[in-house]
Design a protein around this motif. Structure first.
Motif, PDB file in Angstrom:
ATOM      1  N   TYR A  19      15.527  -6.129  -6.879  1.00  0.00           N
ATOM      2  CA  TYR A  19      15.380  -5.540  -8.218  1.00  0.00           C
ATOM      3  C   TYR A  19      14.564  -4.248  -8.154  1.00  0.00           C
ATOM      4  CZ  TYR A  19      13.987  -5.137 -13.118  1.00  0.00           C
ATOM      5  OH  TYR A  19      13.751  -4.675 -14.393  1.00  0.00           O
ATOM      6  N   TYR A  20      13.510  -4.255  -7.347  1.00  0.00           N
ATOM      7  CA  TYR A  20      12.714  -3.051  -7.161  1.00  0.00           C
ATOM      8  C   TYR A  20      13.557  -1.937  -6.526  1.00  0.00           C
ATOM      9  CZ  TYR A  20       9.243   0.074  -5.144  1.00  0.00           C
ATOM     10  OH  TYR A  20       8.527   1.183  -4.787  1.00  0.00           O
ATOM     11  N   THR A  21      14.377  -2.297  -5.556  1.00  0.00           N
ATOM     12  CA  THR A  21      15.233  -1.306  -4.898  1.00  0.00           C
ATOM     13  C   THR A  21      16.199  -0.670  -5.876  1.00  0.00           C
ATOM     14  OG1 THR A  21      15.081  -2.571  -2.826  1.00  0.00           O
ATOM     15  CG2 THR A  21      16.870  -0.969  -3.013  1.00  0.00           C
ATOM     16  N   VAL A  22      16.786  -1.476  -6.751  1.00  0.00           N
ATOM     17  CA  VAL A  22      17.742  -0.957  -7.736  1.00  0.00           C
ATOM     18  C   VAL A  22      17.052   0.008  -8.696  1.00  0.00           C
ATOM     19  CG1 VAL A  22      19.232  -1.598  -9.667  1.00  0.00           C
ATOM     20  CG2 VAL A  22      19.299  -2.915  -7.556  1.00  0.00           C
ATOM     21  N   LYS A  23      15.850  -0.340  -9.165  1.00  0.00           N
ATOM     22  CA  LYS A  23      15.156   0.523 -10.115  1.00  0.00           C
ATOM     23  C   LYS A  23      14.743   1.856  -9.488  1.00  0.00           C
ATOM     24  CE  LYS A  23      12.767  -0.827 -13.442  1.00  0.00           C
ATOM     25  NZ  LYS A  23      11.722  -1.283 -14.377  1.00  0.00           N
ATOM     26  N   VAL A  24      14.282   1.808  -8.248  1.00  0.00           N
ATOM     27  CA  VAL A  24      13.870   3.056  -7.599  1.00  0.00           C
ATOM     28  C   VAL A  24      15.087   3.930  -7.292  1.00  0.00           C
ATOM     29  CG1 VAL A  24      12.752   4.018  -5.557  1.00  0.00           C
ATOM     30  CG2 VAL A  24      11.776   2.025  -6.668  1.00  0.00           C
ATOM     31  N   ARG A  25      16.182   3.317  -6.854  1.00  0.00           N
ATOM     32  CA  ARG A  25      17.402   4.089  -6.598  1.00  0.00           C
ATOM     33  C   ARG A  25      17.917   4.731  -7.889  1.00  0.00           C
ATOM     34  NH1 ARG A  25      20.583   3.801  -2.188  1.00  0.00           N
ATOM     35  NH2 ARG A  25      22.420   3.970  -3.533  1.00  0.00           N
ATOM     36  N   ARG A  26      17.826   4.024  -8.996  1.00  0.00           N
ATOM     37  CA  ARG A  26      18.249   4.592 -10.279  1.00  0.00           C
ATOM     38  C   ARG A  26      17.357   5.758 -10.661  1.00  0.00           C
ATOM     39  NH1 ARG A  26      18.406   0.277 -14.851  1.00  0.00           N
ATOM     40  NH2 ARG A  26      19.916  -0.555 -13.344  1.00  0.00           N
ATOM     41  N   PHE A  27      16.052   5.629 -10.428  1.00  0.00           N
ATOM     42  CA  PHE A  27      15.130   6.731 -10.729  1.00  0.00           C
ATOM     43  C   PHE A  27      15.439   7.950  -9.866  1.00  0.00           C
ATOM     44  CE2 PHE A  27      11.164   8.867  -9.424  1.00  0.00           C
ATOM     45  CZ  PHE A  27      10.772   9.386 -10.644  1.00  0.00           C
ATOM     46  N   ARG A  29       5.945   7.226 -17.220  1.00  0.00           N
ATOM     47  CA  ARG A  29       6.704   6.056 -17.664  1.00  0.00           C
ATOM     48  C   ARG A  29       7.185   5.233 -16.464  1.00  0.00           C
ATOM     49  NH1 ARG A  29      10.004   8.682 -20.270  1.00  0.00           N
ATOM     50  NH2 ARG A  29       8.850   8.755 -22.230  1.00  0.00           N
ATOM     51  N   PHE A  30       7.647   5.901 -15.431  1.00  0.00           N
ATOM     52  CA  PHE A  30       8.077   5.206 -14.218  1.00  0.00           C
ATOM     53  C   PHE A  30       6.900   4.473 -13.581  1.00  0.00           C
ATOM     54  CE2 PHE A  30       8.275   5.434  -9.559  1.00  0.00           C
ATOM     55  CZ  PHE A  30       9.395   4.651  -9.321  1.00  0.00           C
ATOM     56  N   TYR A  31       5.753   5.092 -13.570  1.00  0.00           N
ATOM     57  CA  TYR A  31       4.571   4.466 -12.971  1.00  0.00           C
ATOM     58  C   TYR A  31       4.193   3.191 -13.716  1.00  0.00           C
ATOM     59  CZ  TYR A  31      -0.286   3.823 -11.558  1.00  0.00           C
ATOM     60  OH  TYR A  31      -1.472   3.285 -11.099  1.00  0.00           O
ATOM     61  N   ARG A  32       4.244   3.227 -15.042  1.00  0.00           N
ATOM     62  CA  ARG A  32       3.882   2.031 -15.816  1.00  0.00           C
ATOM     63  C   ARG A  32       4.934   0.948 -15.693  1.00  0.00           C
ATOM     64  NH1 ARG A  32       3.137   5.974 -19.819  1.00  0.00           N
ATOM     65  NH2 ARG A  32       1.033   6.832 -19.833  1.00  0.00           N
ATOM     66  N   ASP A  33       6.208   1.336 -15.624  1.00  0.00           N
ATOM     67  CA  ASP A  33       7.260   0.333 -15.504  1.00  0.00           C
ATOM     68  C   ASP A  33       7.194  -0.413 -14.166  1.00  0.00           C
ATOM     69  OD1 ASP A  33       8.175   1.026 -17.997  1.00  0.00           O
ATOM     70  OD2 ASP A  33       9.759   2.364 -17.247  1.00  0.00           O
ATOM     71  N   MET A  34       6.778   0.276 -13.133  1.00  0.00           N
ATOM     72  CA  MET A  34       6.752  -0.332 -11.805  1.00  0.00           C
ATOM     73  C   MET A  34       5.391  -0.911 -11.444  1.00  0.00           C
ATOM     74  SD  MET A  34       9.851   0.356 -11.108  1.00  0.00           S
ATOM     75  CE  MET A  34       9.954  -0.146  -9.406  1.00  0.00           C
ATOM     76  N   ARG A  35       4.423  -0.784 -12.325  1.00  0.00           N
ATOM     77  CA  ARG A  35       3.058  -1.181 -11.976  1.00  0.00           C
ATOM     78  C   ARG A  35       2.949  -2.682 -11.756  1.00  0.00           C
ATOM     79  NH1 ARG A  35      -1.390   1.013 -15.899  1.00  0.00           N
ATOM     80  NH2 ARG A  35      -0.013  -0.079 -17.351  1.00  0.00           N
ATOM     81  N   HIS A  95       0.831  -1.206   0.000  1.00  0.00           N
ATOM     82  CA  HIS A  95       0.000   0.000   0.000  1.00  0.00           C
ATOM     83  C   HIS A  95       0.868   1.259   0.000  1.00  0.00           C
ATOM     84  CE1 HIS A  95      -4.056  -1.659   0.354  1.00  0.00           C
ATOM     85  NE2 HIS A  95      -3.574  -2.577   1.181  1.00  0.00           N
ATOM     86  N   CYS A  96       1.981   1.220   0.724  1.00  0.00           N
ATOM     87  CA  CYS A  96       2.883   2.373   0.729  1.00  0.00           C
ATOM     88  C   CYS A  96       3.481   2.604  -0.659  1.00  0.00           C
ATOM     89  CB  CYS A  96       3.983   2.142   1.755  1.00  0.00           C
ATOM     90  SG  CYS A  96       5.170   3.489   1.907  1.00  0.00           S
ATOM     91  N   VAL A  97       3.855   1.531  -1.322  1.00  0.00           N
ATOM     92  CA  VAL A  97       4.404   1.633  -2.679  1.00  0.00           C
ATOM     93  C   VAL A  97       3.364   2.202  -3.634  1.00  0.00           C
ATOM     94  CG1 VAL A  97       5.138   0.233  -4.649  1.00  0.00           C
ATOM     95  CG2 VAL A  97       6.192  -0.110  -2.422  1.00  0.00           C
ATOM     96  N   GLN A  98       2.139   1.726  -3.531  1.00  0.00           N
ATOM     97  CA  GLN A  98       1.081   2.240  -4.400  1.00  0.00           C
ATOM     98  C   GLN A  98       0.859   3.740  -4.178  1.00  0.00           C
ATOM     99  OE1 GLN A  98      -0.891   0.830  -6.874  1.00  0.00           O
ATOM    100  NE2 GLN A  98       0.650  -0.771  -6.768  1.00  0.00           N
ATOM    101  N   HIS A  99       0.925   4.177  -2.942  1.00  0.00           N
ATOM    102  CA  HIS A  99       0.727   5.593  -2.648  1.00  0.00           C
ATOM    103  C   HIS A  99       1.838   6.445  -3.272  1.00  0.00           C
ATOM    104  CE1 HIS A  99      -0.055   9.285  -0.435  1.00  0.00           C
ATOM    105  NE2 HIS A  99       1.190   9.272   0.007  1.00  0.00           N
ATOM    106  N   HIS A 100       3.080   6.064  -3.075  1.00  0.00           N
ATOM    107  CA  HIS A 100       4.190   6.857  -3.598  1.00  0.00           C
ATOM    108  C   HIS A 100       4.251   6.796  -5.126  1.00  0.00           C
ATOM    109  CE1 HIS A 100       6.104   8.119   0.128  1.00  0.00           C
ATOM    110  NE2 HIS A 100       5.859   6.920   0.629  1.00  0.00           N
ATOM    111  N   HIS A 101       3.887   5.661  -5.708  1.00  0.00           N
ATOM    112  CA  HIS A 101       3.870   5.582  -7.165  1.00  0.00           C
ATOM    113  C   HIS A 101       2.757   6.451  -7.744  1.00  0.00           C
ATOM    114  CE1 HIS A 101       6.207   1.512  -7.493  1.00  0.00           C
ATOM    115  NE2 HIS A 101       6.852   2.448  -6.831  1.00  0.00           N
ATOM    116  N   SER A 102       1.627   6.518  -7.066  1.00  0.00           N
ATOM    117  CA  SER A 102       0.553   7.392  -7.529  1.00  0.00           C
ATOM    118  C   SER A 102       0.969   8.856  -7.434  1.00  0.00           C
ATOM    119  CB  SER A 102      -0.715   7.147  -6.707  1.00  0.00           C
ATOM    120  OG  SER A 102      -1.170   5.814  -6.851  1.00  0.00           O
TER     121      SER A 102
END
Length: 263
Positions: A188-196, A131-137, A115-122
């Motif tokens: 993998y999620y951590t790496v992608k968010v850190r890169r963003f 694009r980031f939102y769709r890649d992480m969806r 739920h926390c991830v969904q909130h921050h992605h929104s």
């Protein structure tokens, strides 16, 4: 009479033109908002997505839980250690129950993380990072799906009423599979968010405007329909883009009014 009327009309028209020109000159000569001031006020400060810290912490907790579950299962359930020490440490609760309670607590943490991830992605989507939102969806629901599947398998094993030894081995296998699938997804999620967060890129619309302004052979934007595109995907991208532009225009109007009032 007609000549006098025409002369009066001409003088009136000339005076009206002079009045309009004077008003326009007064507006032009008035205090204008400098481009640098307007640009600095309109430009949004990049906001990082902090969920990579949560994902790393959840991965660490998952590893610790599996290691402790293995220790409890071997020492207390299979009785390879001192039974009295296990009973004193676990407050006379059976080892299987302790593992199940720990599994439920871990699942609750994964649910809160999702739920926390969904909130921050929104929030990132509203700021224009479509694009980031769709890649992480598709990636944000993987940990919850893995742990929910593990819960179902664990319930099946407990309901089968197998022997203590077989049941302990089956529970450890389920926890091991969860660890092998869930932790790599979180990393993998951590790496992608850190890169963003490290790129600190501008919103997608600003990137497209910049590329079209300075590139002669720039590719068309993704908001239009072309061969090989999914109509549902194109409509979704257009809806996201329209929603972001509406919010962005509202913010620009408010800040422009504030700057005009200050000057």
């Amino acid at each position: 009479m007609e000549s006098k009327a025409r002369s009066l009309y001409g003088q009136a028209g000339t005076s009206a033109d002079m009045t309009c020109s004077l008003e326009e000159d007064a507006l032009v000569d008035g205090p204008l908002i400098s481009a640098d001031t307007l640009h600095s006020a309109i430009r949004r400060q990049f906001q990082t997505v902090p969920t990579h810290c949560h994902a790393a912490l959840l991965s660490l907790l998952h590893i610790v839980f599996v290691v402790l579950s293995m220790c409890v299962s071997v020492l207390c359930v299979l009785k390879c250690g001192q039974v009295e020490v296990c009973a004193r440490v676990l407050f006379n609760v059976s080892g299987d129950s302790v593992i199940v309670f720990g599994k439920v607590c871990l699942w609750v943490l994964v649910l809160v993380f999702t739920h926390c991830v969904q909130h921050h992605h929104s929030q990132a989507r509203r700021r224009g990072y479509l694009r980031f939102y769709r890649d992480m969806r598709g990636l944000d629901y993987v940990p919850l799906t893995v742990h929910s599947t593990g819960n179902v398998l664990l319930l099946v094993v407990l309901a089968a009423r197998l022997s203590t030894q077989v049941q302990s081995y089956m529970v450890l296998c389920i926890l091991g599979l969860e660890l092998l699938v869930g932790v790599p997804c979180l990393l993998y999620y951590t790496v992608k968010v850190r890169r963003f967060n490290r790129e600190r890129a501008a919103p997608d619309v600003s990137q497209e405007e910049y590329s079209h302004s300075y590139s002669v052979t720039s590719l068309p934007t993704e908001t239009g329909f072309r061969e090989g595109s999914s109509l549902e995907e194109v409509v979704e991208k257009q809806a996201d883009l329209i929603e972001y532009l509406k919010q962005h225009n509202t913010l620009l109007s408010k800040r422009l009014l504030n700057l005009t009032a200050q000057h």
